[in-house]
Design an enzyme around this catalytic site. Structure first.
Site, PDB file in Angstrom:
ATOM      1  N   PHE A   1       0.846  -1.200   0.000  1.00 19.93           N
ATOM      2  CA  PHE A   1       0.000   0.000   0.000  1.00 19.93           C
ATOM      3  C   PHE A   1       0.881   1.251   0.000  1.00 19.93           C
ATOM      4  O   PHE A   1       1.743   1.421   0.868  1.00 19.93           O
ATOM      5  CB  PHE A   1      -0.904   0.003   1.242  1.00 19.93           C
ATOM      6  N   GLY A   2       0.641   2.118  -0.970  1.00 24.01           N
ATOM      7  CA  GLY A   2       1.377   3.388  -1.064  1.00 24.01           C
ATOM      8  C   GLY A   2       0.473   4.549  -0.723  1.00 24.01           C
ATOM      9  O   GLY A   2      -0.679   4.611  -1.169  1.00 24.01           O
TER      10      GLY A   2
ATOM     11  N   SER B   1       4.711   9.146  -2.156  1.00 24.14           N
ATOM     12  CA  SER B   1       5.177   9.244  -3.546  1.00 24.14           C
ATOM     13  C   SER B   1       4.750   8.033  -4.373  1.00 24.14           C
ATOM     14  O   SER B   1       4.616   8.120  -5.594  1.00 24.14           O
ATOM     15  CB  SER B   1       6.695   9.393  -3.593  1.00 24.14           C
TER      16      SER B   1
ATOM     17  N   GLU C   1      13.858   3.143   1.496  1.00 26.41           N
ATOM     18  CA  GLU C   1      13.077   3.720   2.604  1.00 26.41           C
ATOM     19  C   GLU C   1      13.736   3.477   3.962  1.00 26.41           C
ATOM     20  O   GLU C   1      13.060   3.426   4.982  1.00 26.41           O
ATOM     21  CB  GLU C   1      11.658   3.142   2.591  1.00 26.41           C
TER      22      GLU C   1
HETATM   23  C1  BEZ Z   1       4.628   5.691  -0.022  1.00 30.53           C
HETATM   24  O1  BEZ Z   1       4.814   6.437  -0.928  1.00 30.53           O
HETATM   25  O2  BEZ Z   1       3.545   5.272   0.210  1.00 30.53           O
HETATM   26  C2  BEZ Z   1       5.741   5.290   0.849  1.00 30.53           C
HETATM   27  C3  BEZ Z   1       6.542   4.251   0.484  1.00 30.53           C
HETATM   28  C4  BEZ Z   1       7.565   3.874   1.297  1.00 30.53           C
HETATM   29  C5  BEZ Z   1       7.789   4.553   2.458  1.00 30.53           C
HETATM   30  C6  BEZ Z   1       6.959   5.586   2.798  1.00 30.53           C
HETATM   31  C7  BEZ Z   1       5.917   5.957   1.997  1.00 30.53           C
END
Ligand code: BEZ
Length: 194
Positions: A24-25, A28, A99
């Site tokens: 789930f994003g 970004s 991340e």
């Molecule tokens: C995101 O974009 O959802 C995300 C992905 C990895 C870490 C933090 C946010």
């Protein structure tokens, strides 16, 4: 400030043996995956809100001038909309590295949008909690906007991250007052024409 969460994330065994995993994003990832995926679907998760409370020293800022990026904060009853990606397990390795500045994998239930059957699936989300060293927390909106306006890093201006996210949420039909207020503060108002 650097703290490396890669090893912790790669120690997760929950999805061992799976051919594919839903990710789930909410930041970004909504507008730019940057990795190969099998499928992409708008989705939401329960009990979280999106907040620009995580410091970015490595992507949208520097150690001297950290930016602010999205993380999720627990809020009972809330819903956070985003984008779900079905990925192969090999895709997680590079994501863990990307991340590594405070984000930890969490197992969550994803609900897919526009699905009459209310389809859901177990998946993963990366969350930076308040106990990570890069966490900045809440601040007045004008201060958060000021910090975003003045930060840029190897991935580009922090402002672009916020504005791209606001645009992508609008395209999804999602209302996110936190993001839209920051967008308003970061967008010069049109000059008044006589
Ligand atoms: C995101 O974009 O959802 C995300 C992905 C990895 C870490 C933090 C946010």
């Amino acid at each position: 400030m650097t703290i490396d969460t890669t090893a912790i994330n790669q120690g997760m065994t929950h999805f061992d043996g799976f051919d594919a995993i839903w990710l789930f994003g909410y930041g970004s990832l909504i507008w730019k995956a940057g990795f190969p995926y099998l499928e992409r679907r708008p989705a939401y998760i329960h009990g979280w809100v999106r907040r620009f409370w995580q410091g970015s020293h490595d992507h949208r800022g520097t150690p001297d001038a950290p930016g602010r990026v999205a993380t999720l904060i627990r809020k009972p009853g809330a819903i956070c909309h985003g984008m779900a990606y079905r990925i192969t397990p090999e895709t997680l390795g590079p994501l863990d590295v990307r991340e590594k500045n405070g984000y930890l994998r969490l197992i969550t239930e994803l609900h897919f949008c526009n699905d009459r059957d209310g389809e859901q699936a177990e998946g993963l989300v990366y969350i930076a909690t308040e106990d990570n060293a890069a966490f900045l927390g809440d601040a007045p909106y004008h201060r958060i906007a000021q910090q975003i306006a003045g930060a840029q890093g190897p991935s580009g201006p922090n402002r672009d991250y916020l504005l791209n996210l606001a645009t992508a949420l609008r395209e999804l039909g999602v209302d996110d007052p936190h993001v839209f207020e920051l967008e308003r503060l970061l967008t010069p108002s049109e000059s008044i024409k006589e």
